[in-house]
Design an enzyme around this catalytic site. Structure first.
Site, PDB file in Angstrom:
ATOM      1  N   ASP A  75       0.859  -1.175   0.000  1.00  0.00           N
ATOM      2  CA  ASP A  75       0.000   0.000   0.000  1.00  0.00           C
ATOM      3  C   ASP A  75       0.902   1.234   0.000  1.00  0.00           C
ATOM      4  OD1 ASP A  75      -2.304   1.609   0.296  1.00  0.00           O
ATOM      5  OD2 ASP A  75      -2.010   1.662   2.457  1.00  0.00           O
ATOM      6  N   LYS A  89      -2.572  28.490  -9.595  1.00  0.00           N
ATOM      7  CA  LYS A  89      -1.468  27.582  -9.257  1.00  0.00           C
ATOM      8  C   LYS A  89      -1.733  26.251  -9.952  1.00  0.00           C
ATOM      9  CE  LYS A  89      -3.551  25.707  -5.013  1.00  0.00           C
ATOM     10  NZ  LYS A  89      -3.483  25.595  -3.554  1.00  0.00           N
ATOM     11  N   GLY A 127      -5.070   3.155  -3.351  1.00  0.00           N
ATOM     12  CA  GLY A 127      -6.363   3.740  -3.689  1.00  0.00           C
ATOM     13  C   GLY A 127      -6.257   5.186  -4.116  1.00  0.00           C
ATOM     14  N   ASP A 128      -5.058   5.764  -4.058  1.00  0.00           N
ATOM     15  CA  ASP A 128      -4.870   7.164  -4.428  1.00  0.00           C
ATOM     16  C   ASP A 128      -4.938   7.358  -5.927  1.00  0.00           C
ATOM     17  OD1 ASP A 128      -4.671   8.038  -1.880  1.00  0.00           O
ATOM     18  OD2 ASP A 128      -2.490   8.028  -1.810  1.00  0.00           O
ATOM     19  N   ASN A 174      -8.492  -1.315   4.127  1.00  0.00           N
ATOM     20  CA  ASN A 174      -8.529  -1.552   2.689  1.00  0.00           C
ATOM     21  C   ASN A 174      -7.427  -2.497   2.221  1.00  0.00           C
ATOM     22  OD1 ASN A 174      -6.800   0.659   3.450  1.00  0.00           O
ATOM     23  ND2 ASN A 174      -6.469   1.044   1.291  1.00  0.00           N
TER      24      ASN A 174
END
Length: 1212
Positions: free
Chosen positions: A393, A561, A676-677, A819
């Site tokens: 992860d 930005k 999961g990002d 997760n």
């Protein structure tokens, strides 16, 4: 609907009516009770015994026990088998029961949490296990969500609520959920909620965390439902005083539990090999029994009748064939010590000892949280020495999930470095003094910055510095929360934004409050309110965000930005020189693994802005192609920007992550990141820990939305790596296909170019389909780095299962959140990190510790030693027991095949329990070929475990052959020597008992010398156990052969005086010496020649270790390597921004007025690492001049090139 077929309920769609348990109960929906344990009090004994007897050896010993209960064939007592068998079963059962007890305890803790349910018109506190589908439930701030619920109303305006989903996807940033308008009007009206009778028709239970489809039927209207209306079990309610929801899925049918794999019974590859070997041994034993039984039949037929005059039978057998049949079973019992049950007792003791070594390792103890490493299982230790794939992860595992404002560039000048009085750059450490922000009473006291020149520039009022931090304080979607005066808490959608706003806060530009129309910033202590006119929100295509504000002076400003390449393309031409300077600074920042953003602004003309706003309002109401029209409008106004500078944020990796990954990579361990990002976040972390580098040949991104697109992208990536590949025709033979697969597999190992593969979550779903998974795996295995982002917990498990099933290698999964539980359970070895996301991963894991860097020590030290010790133990154990047992086979040809034992019965009983048990345990527990420093310094030492070289079928055959040879020498040398031998007084020496004592003594000495040869690291314990065991043998033998014990138990100790009479004869000792020399010298010669002519990696390192023992070299540690890198956007938002939500005002709630504050690197990278370790690297500097010329990279490639062929040879 649900229907019943053959007593099995299959759910196609779900119907749930609010506040109507009778209606919902008829569908037999799951209750909210969860169960992760394997046993209960009634099923424990049968299930556990069934699992234990899956081990072939246990079934084998049970069979022997049954045989020993038959007096006609047994020459050994039944309790000699049942006692050790019962002991092994009991110890294993207690261990399994203890593990399951903790699972029960965890389940009970979760099931007995309390929530408020609306029952019969009033709120009542109920345990989670009593929550039912259709119930209305009230949640309060910071509470866990008890089940998958449909949000009905909340304390926030417009039915909004904020949740944290760290337990589901590892993300700690807050997410917004919003109730339907018609239900949000119910508010906290208990009467209205109790009368709510809406019916939800939705999808059946599934594991899709990012999707929900359903419809609410209420008051003759239909309302569409999606994932934004759902709160899933495992989420935490944040910044929301209360909310009400309706339970849709409960218990094991919630999406969280649907993503959790089942608890599996894990066995090591050595366990599985042992099952095969036990079957082989049983077959070998059967063959020996048949040979001896046939011999008995022939002997009884031709010779045996004549012996009845001298040896009368109690009951004469009329058939010689039946005599041979009984003899077969008698020899099966006698020869069963080839695999004694003490082997399994010893294995469990060794594994338990290795587990305690892990628990006691102070170098894996994390003092900040008082967290030691913990081996939560004792059965997988040696598997730690064979890992080839690590699945990790990201959030909380590789990173601390903490963003820090590290450096910046303002108007062409960099800030963030520290220099001494001579102008030399100083390395920043924890002891480096921080900037004093005491001038700012609203500062964040946790913020650390070391370059005081930036604070001075702000204090001196430099316009560019002020504008820089003003932009950071205005251009964002952060929500402030002020619990008390000056106590600010920022809730950021992205941790990057939180870090930037916090930096502006400390440098005197404090974002204090916002409304849908205004933003209030305290600029150097003075409150300034800006009118917020528009938010041009971030998305993955724009890769930037902008805000348009009106200053108190009435001027219009656009602040922007975003990714530097995007901002630079939109700069005014007058910024060219500043752009080049800033670009150089960005290159430096990116080279240090920092996440960068470029900052720019623009003064807007009033008339042009008014015209643009009219277009914006019109575009906002268009139904078709709204997003494209808005994007074009944003592009229109975000032009001719003026560059301010750039920011550099450090996504703080855990300590030692880069070094650990580098070391594991050198050990030929492949590390895949499953997170999961979103894509950018995953790539940023990949660059930060040097898994991704700009000197890689290519980085492939798989982002197709259909199965065909994904397959084409994967095939295209493979062709870019290996070139066009001819397909195997459908009519090809199995041999042709196997040959092609073997060539492809070898090519993967010999490939030297470096590629990276990044797969998005929606693409991974298609890639894991049956017809595509082979292409995915083939392409991924050709890449140096594999990152899968936006993956669900179940997809993580599916990736691990794919590699397990198709590659046949040992896998390890490591994570810290709920997760990650599914992949932790799926992998051969699961490691949990006790981090900031709860303890679910730890509770489901096999091993746990507090920091990712400890994985290096777990594998390269504890894992490697465990594998090495277990393999040496098994080889020696099989050798000594073949040598011990097969003497009976040779003796059978000289005793009329009568199943007469060679040894004294007591020697047979004590040989494995007393005489040889402690030395082999000492070797299995304490032996090591190289010390821990060299194990870490030379990662290549880990490869024999991956290739399964130390114990396999070939090694078993060799140690068996050595045992057969030793048994042959043990029997026939004394037999030949005693043929004509006499005692010192001239009497005959060759009686059976003297012969037995001579063989037994020779055996004990030979196996003791052999274990001395097998021992690599001598300690006081080894000396004491080995030579102490020999002394104990002589002491017990003389004691049992003495006259006194014979006079007390004449029927049990029949060898009276034998030891005294035999072991005082010089000829006997000469025979023992000759036997020992004949047994040991060939082994010594072979090992000497092999180590001298064909030294292994460990042999070379051991020589270096022995040579440097007097002058121990200082251990070098891997340093983080500065790399040159392309710049990367620091945007890490996990979804489209909150701009529209903020400007609509729907997320605002009335608050008190704000008062003023009180006064007051790729190949070059690997080469660098190898050069740093060149003094100790397995003889890289000493093996050959050619190895020096080839360089570290070619050396590594060569090792990889032979890896697959070795693996193919050694798997068997």
């Amino acid at each position: 609907m649900t229907f019943c077929a053959k007593d099995t309920w299959i759910e196609e769609e779900r119907h749930v009516k609010a506040n109507d348990r009778d209606y919902n109960d008829k569908f037999l929906y799951a209750a909210n009770h969860i169960k992760t344990s394997k046993y209960n009090i009634f099923t424990f004994l049968p299930i556990n015994l069934f699992e234990q007897f899956q081990r072939v050896a246990n079934a084998y010993f049970l069979f022997l026990l049954i045989l020993q209960l038959i007096p006609q064939i047994s020459s050994l007592s039944w309790f000699t088998t049942i006692v050790p068998l019962a002991l092994v079963l009991a110890v294993t059962a207690v261990k399994d029961a203890t593990d399951d007890y903790f699972r029960h305890k965890s389940d009970l803790q979760v099931n007995t949490r309390h929530s408020e349910l609306l029952i019969r018109g009033r709120l009542e506190s109920e345990k989670w296990m009593n929550v039912r589908v259709g119930d209305l439930i009230k949640l309060e701030n910071n509470q866990f969500v008890a089940a998958d619920i449909l949000l009905l109303s909340s304390s926030e305006p417009y039915g909004l609520c904020y949740i944290e989903t760290a337990e589901l996807d590892g993300e700690t940033n807050l997410k917004v959920r919003q109730a339907l308008t018609v239900t949000s009007e119910l508010g906290a009206d208990i009467t209205g909620l109790a009368e709510f009778d809406g019916e939800v028709v939705c999808e059946p239970p599934n594991n899709r965390l990012d999707r929900f489809t359903g419809t609410l039927f209420w008051k003759d209207n239909k309302y569409p439902l999606d994932n934004d209306k759902m709160l899933l079990r495992g989420c935490v309610l944040r910044n929301t005083e209360w909310c009400f929801g309706m339970v849709i899925f409960a218990g094991l049918q919630t999406k969280l539990m649907q993503n959790c794999g089942k608890t599996k019974f894990k066995r090591t590859s050595i366990d599985r090999l042992m099952n095969t070997l036990v079957l082989w041994i049983f077959g070998f034993l059967t063959c020996m029994g048949i040979i001896l039984a046939v011999g008995n039949t022939i002997w009884e037929e031709r010779v045996g009748r004549m012996f009845r005059v001298y040896l009368r039978w109690d009951e004469v057998l009329s058939s010689s064939v039946f005599s041979g049949f009984l003899t077969f079973w008698s020899y099966v019992i006698i020869l069963n010590t080839v695999v004694p049950i003490s082997l399994y007792v010893s294995v469990e003791v060794i594994r338990l000892g290795h587990s305690y070594f892990i628990n006691w390792d102070r170098r894996m103890y994390y003092g900040r949280r008082d967290t030691p490493a913990e081996a939560r299982t004792t059965t997988l230790n040696e598997e730690l020495g064979q890992v080839e794939y690590v699945f990790s992860d990201k959030t909380g595992t590789l990173t601390q999930n903490i963003m820090a404002f590290n450096k910046c560039s303002i108007d062409g000048k960099t800030y963030g470095e520290v220099f001494d009085e001579f102008g030399h750059k100083v390395e920043i450490t924890e002891k480096t003094p921080c900037v004093d922000f005491s001038f700012n009473p609203l500062r964040d006291r946790r913020f650390r910055f070391h370059d005081g020149s930036l604070a001075e520039a702000v204090k001196l009022g430099e316009p560019t510095a002020h504008e820089f931090f003003r932009l950071l304080a205005l251009c964002h979607t952060v929500m402030p929360e002020e619990k008390s005066e000056g106590d600010l808490l920022y809730q950021a959608q992205s941790p990057d934004e939180g870090a930037l706003v916090t930096a502006a806060r400390n440098f005197g530009f404090v974002f204090r409050a916002r409304t849908p129309e205004t933003i209030t910033v305290y600029e150097m202590g003075t409150p300034v309110t800006y009118q917020l006119l528009a938010i041009l929100d971030f998305n993955n295509v724009r890769k930037r965000m902008s805000v348009i504000v009106r200053t108190p002076e009435g001027r219009l400003k656009l602040y922007s930005k975003g990714a530097d390449t995007i901002i630079f393309d939109r700069l005014d031409p007058s910024n060219e020189e500043l752009m080049y300077t800033t670009s150089e600074h960005l290159n430096e920042f990116a080279g240090e693994g920092l996440r960068t953003l470029a900052l720019a602004y623009k003064d807007l003309d009033e008339d042009l802005f008014e015209e643009w706003m009219k277009k914006l309002h019109f575009a906002s109401t268009v139904l078709d192609n709204r997003e494209d029209i808005l994007a074009a409008l944003y592009e229109e106004i975000e032009r001719d920007l003026m560059l301010l500078g750039a920011t550099a944020i450090e996504d703080k990796l855990q300590e030692g992550v880069s070094e650990t990954i580098a070391c594991l990579t050198l050990a030929n361990i492949k590390i895949w990141v499953l997170t999961g990002d979103k894509l950018e976040t995953a790539m940023n972390i990949g660059y930060s820990c040097n898994m991704l580098r700009d000197d890689m040949n290519e980085v492939f991104i798989i982002s197709g939305h259909t199965a065909q697109e994904v397959q084409q992208q994967l095939r295209g990536a493979r062709e870019r790596i290996v070139g066009p590949r001819s397909e195997v025709p459908n009519g090809a033979t199995d041999a042709e296909k196997a040959d092609r697969n073997r060539k492809d597999s070898v090519f993967e190992e010999t490939f030297t170019a470096e590629y990276a593969l990044i797969v998005n979550g929606h693409s991974l779903a298609h890639a894991l389909e049956a017809h595509t998974e082979a292409v995915l795996l083939d392409t991924a295995c050709l890449c140096k780095t594999v990152i899968c982002c936006r993956v669900t917990p179940l997809q993580k498990a599916q990736v691990v299962e794919l590699v397990k099933r198709r590659r046949g290698v040992v896998t390890l999964a490591i994570g810290d959140g709920a997760n990650d539980v599914s992949m932790i359970k799926t992998a051969h070895i699961g490691v949990g990190i006790s981090g900031q996301e709860g303890m679910q991963a730890v509770l489901a894991s096999d091993y746990s510790f507090a920091q990712f860097r400890y994985l290096q020590r777990l594998l390269l030290v504890h894992g490697r030693w465990s594998y090495f010790r277990m393999c040496n133990f098994l080889c020696y154990f099989f050798y000594k027991n073949f040598a011990f047992t097969l003497v009976h086979f040779w003796f059978g040809f000289f005793c009329g095949f009568s199943a007469q034992t060679v040894y004294d019965q007591w020697f047979i009983t004590l040989f494995n329990i007393v005489y040889t048990s402690l030395p082999v345990l000492a070797m299995g527990l304490f032996d090591k070929d190289v010390n821990e420093q060299n194990s870490l310094r030379h990662p290549k030492l880990y490869e024999p475990g991956q290739l399964n070289l130390l114990f396999n079928k070939r090694q078993f055959f060799l140690c068996t052959l050595q045992g057969v040879y030793t048994s042959f020498a043990l029997f026939f040398i004394p037999y030949g020597a005693f043929w004509h031998a006499v005692r010192d007084d001239g009497s005959h020496i060759s009686d059976q008992q003297s012969f037995a004592v001579t063989i037994a003594t020779s055996l004990v000495i030979v196996v003791s010398v052999q274990i001395g040869l097998d021992t690599h690291s001598w300690t006081v314990v080894n000396h004491f156990y080995i030579w102490g065991s020999v002394a104990v043998y002589f002491a017990i033998t003389f004691a049992m052969h003495c006259d006194g014990i014979f006079s007390i138990f004449p029927s049990h100790f029949s060898f009276v005086g034998t030891a005294r009479n035999s072991l005082t004869q010089k000829s006997v000792w000469l025979v023992i010496l000759l036997t020992t020399v004949v047994c040991v010298v060939p082994v010594v010669a072979v090992r000497f020649l092999r180590a001298d002519l064909y030294p292994t990696h460990a042999d070379k390192v051991r020589r270096l270790q022995q040579a440097s023992r007097r002058q121990r070299p200082q251990e070098q540690s891997l340093k983080r390597v500065r790399r040159t890198s392309s710049r990367r956007s620091a945007y890490a938002a996990h979804q489209e921004g909150y701009g529209e939500l903020i400007t609509s005002g729907r997320n605002m709630k009335p608050g008190r007025p704000v008062s003023a504050p009180p006064a007051g690197h790729g190949a070059s990278w690997i080469e660098s690492l190898l050069r740093k370790r060149s003094d100790g690297a397995i003889g890289v500097a000493t093996e050959t001049q050619g190895a020096r010329a080839a360089g570290p990279r070619s050396h590594s490639a060569g090792a990889e090139g032979t890896g697959q062929s070795k693996r193919q040879q050694s798997r068997d």
